[in-house]
Scaffold this motif. Structure first.
Motif, PDB file in Angstrom:
ATOM      1  N   HIS A 442       0.845  -1.198   0.000  1.00  0.00           N
ATOM      2  CA  HIS A 442       0.000   0.000   0.000  1.00  0.00           C
ATOM      3  C   HIS A 442       0.878   1.244   0.000  1.00  0.00           C
ATOM      4  N   PRO A 443       0.543   2.244  -0.822  1.00  0.00           N
ATOM      5  CA  PRO A 443      -0.511   2.219  -1.844  1.00  0.00           C
ATOM      6  C   PRO A 443       0.003   1.585  -3.125  1.00  0.00           C
ATOM      7  N   ALA A 444      -0.829   0.784  -3.756  1.00  0.00           N
ATOM      8  CA  ALA A 444      -0.470   0.110  -4.998  1.00  0.00           C
ATOM      9  C   ALA A 444      -1.716  -0.078  -5.844  1.00  0.00           C
ATOM     10  N   ARG A 445      -1.536  -0.055  -7.144  1.00  0.00           N
ATOM     11  CA  ARG A 445      -2.658  -0.314  -8.050  1.00  0.00           C
ATOM     12  C   ARG A 445      -3.216  -1.727  -7.849  1.00  0.00           C
ATOM     13  N   ALA A 446      -2.352  -2.647  -7.466  1.00  0.00           N
ATOM     14  CA  ALA A 446      -2.790  -4.026  -7.280  1.00  0.00           C
ATOM     15  C   ALA A 446      -3.892  -4.151  -6.242  1.00  0.00           C
ATOM     16  N   GLU A 447      -3.973  -3.201  -5.334  1.00  0.00           N
ATOM     17  CA  GLU A 447      -5.037  -3.240  -4.324  1.00  0.00           C
ATOM     18  C   GLU A 447      -6.428  -3.216  -4.950  1.00  0.00           C
ATOM     19  N   GLU A 448      -6.538  -2.633  -6.130  1.00  0.00           N
ATOM     20  CA  GLU A 448      -7.852  -2.579  -6.777  1.00  0.00           C
ATOM     21  C   GLU A 448      -8.282  -3.961  -7.278  1.00  0.00           C
ATOM     22  N   VAL A 449      -7.318  -4.848  -7.531  1.00  0.00           N
ATOM     23  CA  VAL A 449      -7.675  -6.228  -7.850  1.00  0.00           C
ATOM     24  C   VAL A 449      -8.301  -6.884  -6.622  1.00  0.00           C
ATOM     25  N   LEU A 450      -7.721  -6.639  -5.462  1.00  0.00           N
ATOM     26  CA  LEU A 450      -8.290  -7.142  -4.212  1.00  0.00           C
ATOM     27  C   LEU A 450      -9.656  -6.523  -3.953  1.00  0.00           C
ATOM     28  N   ASN A 451      -9.771  -5.216  -4.170  1.00  0.00           N
ATOM     29  CA  ASN A 451     -11.055  -4.544  -3.948  1.00  0.00           C
ATOM     30  C   ASN A 451     -12.151  -5.099  -4.850  1.00  0.00           C
ATOM     31  N   ALA A 452     -11.813  -5.358  -6.111  1.00  0.00           N
ATOM     32  CA  ALA A 452     -12.810  -5.908  -7.043  1.00  0.00           C
ATOM     33  C   ALA A 452     -13.225  -7.313  -6.612  1.00  0.00           C
ATOM     34  N   THR A 453     -12.272  -8.093  -6.104  1.00  0.00           N
ATOM     35  CA  THR A 453     -12.586  -9.441  -5.626  1.00  0.00           C
ATOM     36  C   THR A 453     -13.516  -9.390  -4.426  1.00  0.00           C
ATOM     37  N   GLU A 454     -13.207  -8.538  -3.481  1.00  0.00           N
ATOM     38  CA  GLU A 454     -14.034  -8.425  -2.276  1.00  0.00           C
ATOM     39  C   GLU A 454     -15.419  -7.882  -2.595  1.00  0.00           C
ATOM     40  N   THR A 455     -15.489  -6.934  -3.519  1.00  0.00           N
ATOM     41  CA  THR A 455     -16.782  -6.391  -3.938  1.00  0.00           C
ATOM     42  C   THR A 455     -17.637  -7.470  -4.596  1.00  0.00           C
ATOM     43  N   LEU A 456     -17.016  -8.263  -5.465  1.00  0.00           N
ATOM     44  CA  LEU A 456     -17.743  -9.339  -6.133  1.00  0.00           C
ATOM     45  C   LEU A 456     -18.305 -10.332  -5.107  1.00  0.00           C
ATOM     46  N   ALA A 457     -17.458 -10.733  -4.163  1.00  0.00           N
ATOM     47  CA  ALA A 457     -17.898 -11.707  -3.159  1.00  0.00           C
ATOM     48  C   ALA A 457     -19.048 -11.173  -2.317  1.00  0.00           C
ATOM     49  N   SER A 458     -18.954  -9.909  -1.925  1.00  0.00           N
ATOM     50  CA  SER A 458     -19.990  -9.320  -1.074  1.00  0.00           C
ATOM     51  C   SER A 458     -21.294  -9.084  -1.831  1.00  0.00           C
ATOM     52  N   LYS A 459     -21.179  -8.534  -3.038  1.00  0.00           N
ATOM     53  CA  LYS A 459     -22.360  -8.170  -3.809  1.00  0.00           C
ATOM     54  C   LYS A 459     -23.183  -9.378  -4.220  1.00  0.00           C
ATOM     55  N   TRP A 460     -22.518 -10.492  -4.513  1.00  0.00           N
ATOM     56  CA  TRP A 460     -23.211 -11.645  -5.077  1.00  0.00           C
ATOM     57  C   TRP A 460     -23.328 -12.823  -4.101  1.00  0.00           C
ATOM     58  N   GLY A 461     -23.084 -12.554  -2.825  1.00  0.00           N
ATOM     59  CA  GLY A 461     -23.277 -13.603  -1.818  1.00  0.00           C
ATOM     60  C   GLY A 461     -22.308 -14.761  -1.935  1.00  0.00           C
ATOM     61  N   LEU A 462     -21.064 -14.463  -2.300  1.00  0.00           N
ATOM     62  CA  LEU A 462     -20.064 -15.511  -2.507  1.00  0.00           C
ATOM     63  C   LEU A 462     -18.996 -15.506  -1.416  1.00  0.00           C
ATOM     64  N   ALA A 463     -19.308 -14.961  -0.252  1.00  0.00           N
ATOM     65  CA  ALA A 463     -18.326 -14.844   0.818  1.00  0.00           C
ATOM     66  C   ALA A 463     -17.768 -16.199   1.220  1.00  0.00           C
ATOM     67  N   ASP A 464     -18.627 -17.188   1.354  1.00  0.00           N
ATOM     68  CA  ASP A 464     -18.143 -18.503   1.785  1.00  0.00           C
ATOM     69  C   ASP A 464     -17.173 -19.086   0.780  1.00  0.00           C
ATOM     70  N   GLN A 465     -17.521 -18.993  -0.522  1.00  0.00           N
ATOM     71  CA  GLN A 465     -16.684 -19.587  -1.561  1.00  0.00           C
ATOM     72  C   GLN A 465     -15.352 -18.846  -1.704  1.00  0.00           C
ATOM     73  N   VAL A 466     -15.374 -17.500  -1.592  1.00  0.00           N
ATOM     74  CA  VAL A 466     -14.176 -16.704  -1.833  1.00  0.00           C
ATOM     75  C   VAL A 466     -13.313 -16.585  -0.582  1.00  0.00           C
ATOM     76  N   PHE A 467     -13.922 -16.258   0.535  1.00  0.00           N
ATOM     77  CA  PHE A 467     -13.138 -16.022   1.759  1.00  0.00           C
ATOM     78  C   PHE A 467     -12.909 -17.272   2.578  1.00  0.00           C
ATOM     79  N   GLY A 468     -13.682 -18.337   2.300  1.00  0.00           N
ATOM     80  CA  GLY A 468     -13.579 -19.545   3.103  1.00  0.00           C
ATOM     81  C   GLY A 468     -12.661 -20.600   2.530  1.00  0.00           C
ATOM     82  N   PHE A 469     -12.055 -20.336   1.375  1.00  0.00           N
ATOM     83  CA  PHE A 469     -11.199 -21.330   0.723  1.00  0.00           C
ATOM     84  C   PHE A 469     -10.032 -21.715   1.621  1.00  0.00           C
TER      85      PHE A 469
END
Length: 471
Positions: A442-469
């Motif tokens: 931090h700060p790095a552009r790569a953080e936006e890849v993480l942000n997009a991943t977390e947004t996807l998991a939260s928005k579409w109810g995929l927390a278990d699949q993404v964060f629980g691996f």
């Protein structure tokens, strides 16, 4: 008496060179055969010199933000000097290639290779002398040559293919026509403009139409070209090309005449198979002239593989490099690894960097998957703000059911570096989880890849699949 090798590689471009290096590193006795310049098109007339120019172009483009950063002065560019710089870079890289092959005891053979049978290659040197070698396996990595469409004809100093552009210093004159709608034309239109040329960009169809970038990505590209004053005229038909007088006159189908100093063709490439003697070993071509191969990159001759532009319609160095890894793995393991060209990154270095891999939404739906999108813009990225380069975004596509990473694209600064984050997991099923569990600077552009991943998991109810691996 002919020499015997475990592996013979025909062609020393990115795919051929990597196949030879990887084969040697994994214990094979390797020969690599090159009839022209070591390093092939990519090193001598493609990716490497073009990327050198792109870096210069970016420096020139960045000056529009200088005043706001308290930097005074104006930069100008010389295409002639830029050409000399890339020549130095190419020579340096080429020497390191040759030295490393010597270090690994790879036999580097100069000449044109032709199959006599499935295990025998005849190599003809420039002086006409020949030698035979025996190879347990062979890899065809002969690349492709520039395609010249009618009514154009290649003319030294007047109408240049992208190959010819790096064979000698660029012609004199400021006004240059760039012809084509693919990657090369899209990149050169920006690079030439930044290097001081007045660019006239003409094509029959829309830019990058064969690459499945999203409408958002193409919109960002269009905006970036507009900011730099570069116009793309598409839907153009070409009637004739006159190179007889000073400069070049291009007559369009509607009768309009366009006068330029010289022309650069970015009109695609055709696979190079001539003279290989493929008929002698039963290696077949498809209807478009590419060497036919199966998912393991094996040709109709079981011990002969084909990689890169000679066999792949993707025609990128990235695919050639990936193909090389897969082919060598299969030669050693006995065909255990399939290639998926869709999962290899494609990168465009132009007015804005664009990179993608994997599926888009339409492809996912065609496979009866449920695509979910995660998005993060660079406009709020501390790193991008500090660089005065906030255009672009990260856009990821996951599967609603499994949480698998189906595909993604990154548009904006350093997209070509960041896209690798989407390809590092062992499979697409765990791709998003690997990103979510990563540790980022931090700060790095790569953080936006993480942000997009977390947004996807939260928005579409995929927390278990993404964060629980892995738990």
């Amino acid at each position: 008496m002919s020499e015997h090798f475990d592996l013979a590689v025909i062609g020393s471009g990115p795919g051929g060179y990597r196949a030879a290096i990887l084969g040697a590193l994994r214990g094979l006795n390797v020969a690599i055969i090159e009839k022209a310049d070591w390093g092939g098109c990519c090193l001598n007339r493609g990716c490497v010199p073009k990327k050198d120019w792109y870096h210069s172009a970016k420096l020139i483009a960045a000056q529009r933000h200088f005043a706001g950063r308290g930097i005074e002065g104006t930069l100008t560019a010389s295409m002639d000097a830029a050409w000399e710089h890339q020549e130095t870079v190419v020579a340096t890289v080429q020497q390191s290639y040759v030295d490393y092959m010597k270090h690994l005891k790879i036999s580097a053979l100069q000449g044109a290779a032709r199959f006599k049978d499935t295990h025998t290659l005849e190599i003809t040197a420039s002086d006409g002398s020949t030698q035979l070698i025996q190879a347990r396996h062979s890899i065809i990595a002969t690349g492709a040559t520039a395609f010249v469409p009618e009514p154009f004809e290649a003319v030294d100093g007047k109408v240049l293919t992208s190959d010819m552009l790096f064979d000698s210093p660029p012609p004199k004159g400021k006004r240059v026509a760039v012809i084509g709608n693919g990657v090369v034309a899209t990149e050169f239109a920006f690079i030439f403009a930044m290097l001081g040329k007045e660019v006239v960009w003409l094509s029959r169809s829309a830019a990058l139409r064969k690459i499945p970038f999203s409408p958002q990505a193409m919109g960002a590209l269009k905006t970036a070209f507009k900011e730099h004053g570069i116009e793309h005229r598409q839907g153009v038909g070409f009637e004739s090309v006159d190179t007889a007088g000073d400069g070049v006159v291009i007559t369009l189908k509607d009768g309009e005449k366009i006068q330029v100093d010289w022309v650069c063709l970015g009109t695609g490439r055709t696979p190079h198979t001539e003279g290989l003697g493929l008929e002698a070993v039963g290696v077949k071509l498809d209807r478009d002239g590419f060497v036919k191969r199966n998912d393991f990159l094996q040709t109709d001759a079981a011990n002969i593989y084909a990689i890169g532009d000679v066999a792949s319609p993707w025609m990128t160095a990235n695919h050639a490099l990936s193909d090389a890894t897969v082919a060598v793995d299969n030669i050693i393991s006995g065909n255990t690894r399939k290639q998926d060209g869709l999962q290899v990154p494609i990168v465009i270095y132009s007015a804005i960097e664009m990179a993608r891999l994997g599926m888009d939404e339409d492809m996912a739906e065609d496979e009866e998957l449920e695509p979910a999108v995660g998005f993060a813009a660079f406009e709020t990225s501390p790193c991008a703000l500090g660089q005065d380069d906030t255009a672009g975004f990260v856009r990821l596509i996951g599967d609603m059911d499994s949480g698998a990473l189906l595909g993604g694209e990154i548009v904006g600064g350093e997209a070509g570096e960041l896209i690798h984050l989407l390809s590092l997991a062992p499979d697409r099923e765990t791709g998003l989880s690997w990103i979510a569990k990563g540790v980022f600077n931090h700060p790095a552009r790569a953080e936006e890849v993480l942000n997009a991943t977390e947004t996807l998991a939260s928005k579409w109810g995929l927390a278990d699949q993404v964060f629980g691996f892995g738990q």
